[in-house]
Write a protein that holds these residues in place. Structure first.
Motif, PDB file in Angstrom:
ATOM      1  N   PRO A 280       0.823  -1.221   0.000  1.00 59.33           N
ATOM      2  CA  PRO A 280       0.000   0.000   0.000  1.00 59.33           C
ATOM      3  C   PRO A 280       0.850   1.261   0.000  1.00 59.33           C
ATOM      4  N   GLY A 281       0.196   2.397  -0.256  1.00 59.90           N
ATOM      5  CA  GLY A 281       0.927   3.665  -0.271  1.00 59.90           C
ATOM      6  C   GLY A 281      -0.019   4.848  -0.222  1.00 59.90           C
ATOM      7  N   TRP A 282       0.589   6.022  -0.200  1.00 59.13           N
ATOM      8  CA  TRP A 282      -0.156   7.275  -0.131  1.00 59.13           C
ATOM      9  C   TRP A 282      -0.755   7.651  -1.482  1.00 59.13           C
ATOM     10  N   GLY A 283      -1.957   8.190  -1.452  1.00 60.98           N
ATOM     11  CA  GLY A 283      -2.547   8.803  -2.636  1.00 60.98           C
ATOM     12  C   GLY A 283      -2.243  10.283  -2.671  1.00 60.98           C
ATOM     13  N   MET A 284      -2.233  10.854  -3.850  1.00 61.69           N
ATOM     14  CA  MET A 284      -1.909  12.273  -3.996  1.00 61.69           C
ATOM     15  C   MET A 284      -2.933  13.167  -3.313  1.00 61.69           C
ATOM     16  N   ASP A 285      -4.208  12.774  -3.348  1.00 64.07           N
ATOM     17  CA  ASP A 285      -5.206  13.634  -2.714  1.00 64.07           C
ATOM     18  C   ASP A 285      -5.002  13.694  -1.202  1.00 64.07           C
ATOM     19  N   ALA A 286      -4.558  12.597  -0.597  1.00 67.63           N
ATOM     20  CA  ALA A 286      -4.273  12.591   0.838  1.00 67.63           C
ATOM     21  C   ALA A 286      -3.074  13.475   1.160  1.00 67.63           C
ATOM     22  N   LEU A 287      -2.014  13.353   0.357  1.00 65.40           N
ATOM     23  CA  LEU A 287      -0.811  14.143   0.601  1.00 65.40           C
ATOM     24  C   LEU A 287      -1.080  15.635   0.408  1.00 65.40           C
ATOM     25  N   LYS A 288      -1.794  15.975  -0.650  1.00 62.70           N
ATOM     26  CA  LYS A 288      -2.082  17.391  -0.904  1.00 62.70           C
ATOM     27  C   LYS A 288      -2.966  17.971   0.196  1.00 62.70           C
ATOM     28  N   PHE A 289      -3.891  17.191   0.690  1.00 60.53           N
ATOM     29  CA  PHE A 289      -4.734  17.657   1.787  1.00 60.53           C
ATOM     30  C   PHE A 289      -3.889  17.939   3.026  1.00 60.53           C
ATOM     31  N   LEU A 290      -2.975  17.031   3.363  1.00 61.70           N
ATOM     32  CA  LEU A 290      -2.150  17.205   4.553  1.00 61.70           C
ATOM     33  C   LEU A 290      -1.215  18.405   4.434  1.00 61.70           C
ATOM     34  N   VAL A 291      -0.698  18.647   3.234  1.00 60.14           N
ATOM     35  CA  VAL A 291       0.224  19.770   3.036  1.00 60.14           C
ATOM     36  C   VAL A 291      -0.537  21.084   2.897  1.00 60.14           C
ATOM     37  N   GLU A 292      -1.507  21.108   2.002  1.00 61.59           N
ATOM     38  CA  GLU A 292      -2.149  22.371   1.627  1.00 61.59           C
ATOM     39  C   GLU A 292      -3.237  22.818   2.603  1.00 61.59           C
ATOM     40  N   GLU A 293      -3.857  21.877   3.295  1.00 61.24           N
ATOM     41  CA  GLU A 293      -4.944  22.245   4.197  1.00 61.24           C
ATOM     42  C   GLU A 293      -4.630  22.011   5.674  1.00 61.24           C
ATOM     43  N   ARG A 294      -3.613  21.205   5.969  1.00 60.35           N
ATOM     44  CA  ARG A 294      -3.266  20.945   7.368  1.00 60.35           C
ATOM     45  C   ARG A 294      -1.829  21.366   7.690  1.00 60.35           C
ATOM     46  N   ASN A 295      -1.029  21.667   6.687  1.00 60.85           N
ATOM     47  CA  ASN A 295       0.338  22.162   6.879  1.00 60.85           C
ATOM     48  C   ASN A 295       1.147  21.258   7.812  1.00 60.85           C
ATOM     49  N   VAL A 296       1.128  19.960   7.540  1.00 60.22           N
ATOM     50  CA  VAL A 296       1.905  19.032   8.358  1.00 60.22           C
ATOM     51  C   VAL A 296       3.401  19.241   8.095  1.00 60.22           C
ATOM     52  N   ALA A 297       4.219  18.804   9.036  1.00 57.20           N
ATOM     53  CA  ALA A 297       5.667  18.967   8.913  1.00 57.20           C
ATOM     54  C   ALA A 297       6.336  17.761   8.270  1.00 57.20           C
ATOM     55  N   ALA A 298       5.734  16.576   8.453  1.00 55.57           N
ATOM     56  CA  ALA A 298       6.377  15.359   7.967  1.00 55.57           C
ATOM     57  C   ALA A 298       5.353  14.232   7.925  1.00 55.57           C
ATOM     58  N   ILE A 299       5.693  13.186   7.174  1.00 49.58           N
ATOM     59  CA  ILE A 299       4.853  11.993   7.112  1.00 49.58           C
ATOM     60  C   ILE A 299       5.722  10.760   7.333  1.00 49.58           C
ATOM     61  N   GLY A 300       5.057   9.634   7.584  1.00 46.10           N
ATOM     62  CA  GLY A 300       5.779   8.379   7.737  1.00 46.10           C
ATOM     63  C   GLY A 300       4.900   7.199   7.370  1.00 46.10           C
ATOM     64  N   HIS A 301       5.542   6.069   7.083  1.00 44.64           N
ATOM     65  CA  HIS A 301       4.813   4.868   6.681  1.00 44.64           C
ATOM     66  C   HIS A 301       5.665   3.640   6.944  1.00 44.64           C
ATOM     67  N   GLU A 302       5.037   2.471   6.899  1.00 47.42           N
ATOM     68  CA  GLU A 302       5.708   1.210   7.222  1.00 47.42           C
ATOM     69  C   GLU A 302       6.353   0.548   6.004  1.00 47.42           C
ATOM     70  N   THR A 303       6.020   1.012   4.833  1.00 41.64           N
ATOM     71  CA  THR A 303       6.563   0.439   3.602  1.00 41.64           C
ATOM     72  C   THR A 303       7.874   1.128   3.215  1.00 41.64           C
ATOM     73  N   SER A 304       8.514   0.605   2.188  1.00 35.53           N
ATOM     74  CA  SER A 304       9.800   1.159   1.754  1.00 35.53           C
ATOM     75  C   SER A 304       9.641   2.272   0.736  1.00 35.53           C
ATOM     76  N   ASP A 305       8.396   2.610   0.372  1.00 34.23           N
ATOM     77  CA  ASP A 305       8.132   3.683  -0.572  1.00 34.23           C
ATOM     78  C   ASP A 305       6.914   4.475  -0.124  1.00 34.23           C
ATOM     79  N   THR A 306       6.863   5.733  -0.531  1.00 30.47           N
ATOM     80  CA  THR A 306       5.699   6.572  -0.274  1.00 30.47           C
ATOM     81  C   THR A 306       4.514   6.105  -1.102  1.00 30.47           C
ATOM     82  N   ASP A 307       4.763   5.855  -2.365  1.00 28.77           N
ATOM     83  CA  ASP A 307       3.713   5.458  -3.304  1.00 28.77           C
ATOM     84  C   ASP A 307       3.462   3.956  -3.232  1.00 28.77           C
TER      85      ASP A 307
END
Length: 232
Positions: free
Chosen positions: A141-168
């Motif tokens: 599994p991985g991140w979708g672009m709509d989730a990432l854009k929401f976190l950056v553009e509407e929530r201004n998060v500082a960083a993300i993390g995940h259990e897989t070896s890739d973001t996508d």
């Protein structure tokens, strides 16, 4: 004061057996001094993005910040853990959506500005993180672009993390390239890959601390990340 908190180790140990991206060699170590010399020292050879590791913006985006340019205040952040483990168990190619984030907020409240948002998939519990099919295609599994854009553009998060070896998600990166990873790093954020034990961290109320060398010009490094969680 430590008795008031639980400390959760979010990183893998550092050894040749550590899970890492399949395109990189395993780390190696050579003992170059021993106790008859008065002390024991090892020479270690590893890629920077090995095991649980931080990716600075410069990992993908030229002219952006390297590890030594990340500020100390960015390394200890409020931690939000969004659990999509059931969806990832049902669909190994699951892509995290904005709806997953807003569903989380409906229960736990708005994600605070400057947070670290980690996606819990329980992928780290697997022995085969690549989950490769007969044709050599990875599935995770991985991140979708709509989730990432929401976190950056509407929530201004500082960083993300995940259990897989890739973001996508693996099937997404084959079709579209590493667009999610490029996006989050292009936005001057950092990320941590190959996290573990997110199932031991509450959805909100914890703080994450990420430690790694201040490598001059380095785009990443093996990291030790700890969640400091309030006791119930």
């Amino acid at each position: 004061w430590k008795n008031n908190f639980d400390f959760v180790e979010l990183s893998y140990e550092f050894s040749p057996e550590t899970p890492h991206w399949s395109g990189f060699p395993a780390m190696s170590s050579e003992q170059i001094f021993d106790y008859p010399d008065g002390f024991r020292v090892h020479k270690v050879t590893t890629v920077t993005q090995y095991g649980t590791h931080v990716d600075a913006p410069a990992h993908f985006v030229p002219g952006t910040r390297a590890l030594n340019e990340l500020e100390a205040k960015e390394l200890m952040l409020p931690l939000c853990v969004v659990d999509v483990s059931a969806k990832a168990a049902a669909n190994c190619d699951y892509i995290i959506t904005k709806q997953d984030i807003t569903d989380w907020e409906a229960v736990y409240g708005k994600i605070p500005e400057g947070s670290f948002v980690a996606i819990r998939t329980d992928w780290s519990k697997r022995t085969d993180l690549d989950n490769m099919d007969a044709d050599g295609q990875k599935h995770y599994p991985g991140w979708g672009m709509d989730a990432l854009k929401f976190l950056v553009e509407e929530r201004n998060v500082a960083a993300i993390g995940h259990e897989t070896s890739d973001t996508d998600a693996a099937v997404s990166s084959v079709a579209n390239g590493y667009i999610g990873e490029y996006y989050i790093l292009e936005q001057n954020r950092y990320q941590v890959e190959l996290l573990r034990n997110l199932d031991k961290v509450p959805p909100m109320g914890s703080v994450i601390f990420c430690g790694f060398p201040r490598g001059v010009g380095l785009t990443g490094f093996t990291a030790r990340c700890i969640a400091i969680c309030p006791k119930d």
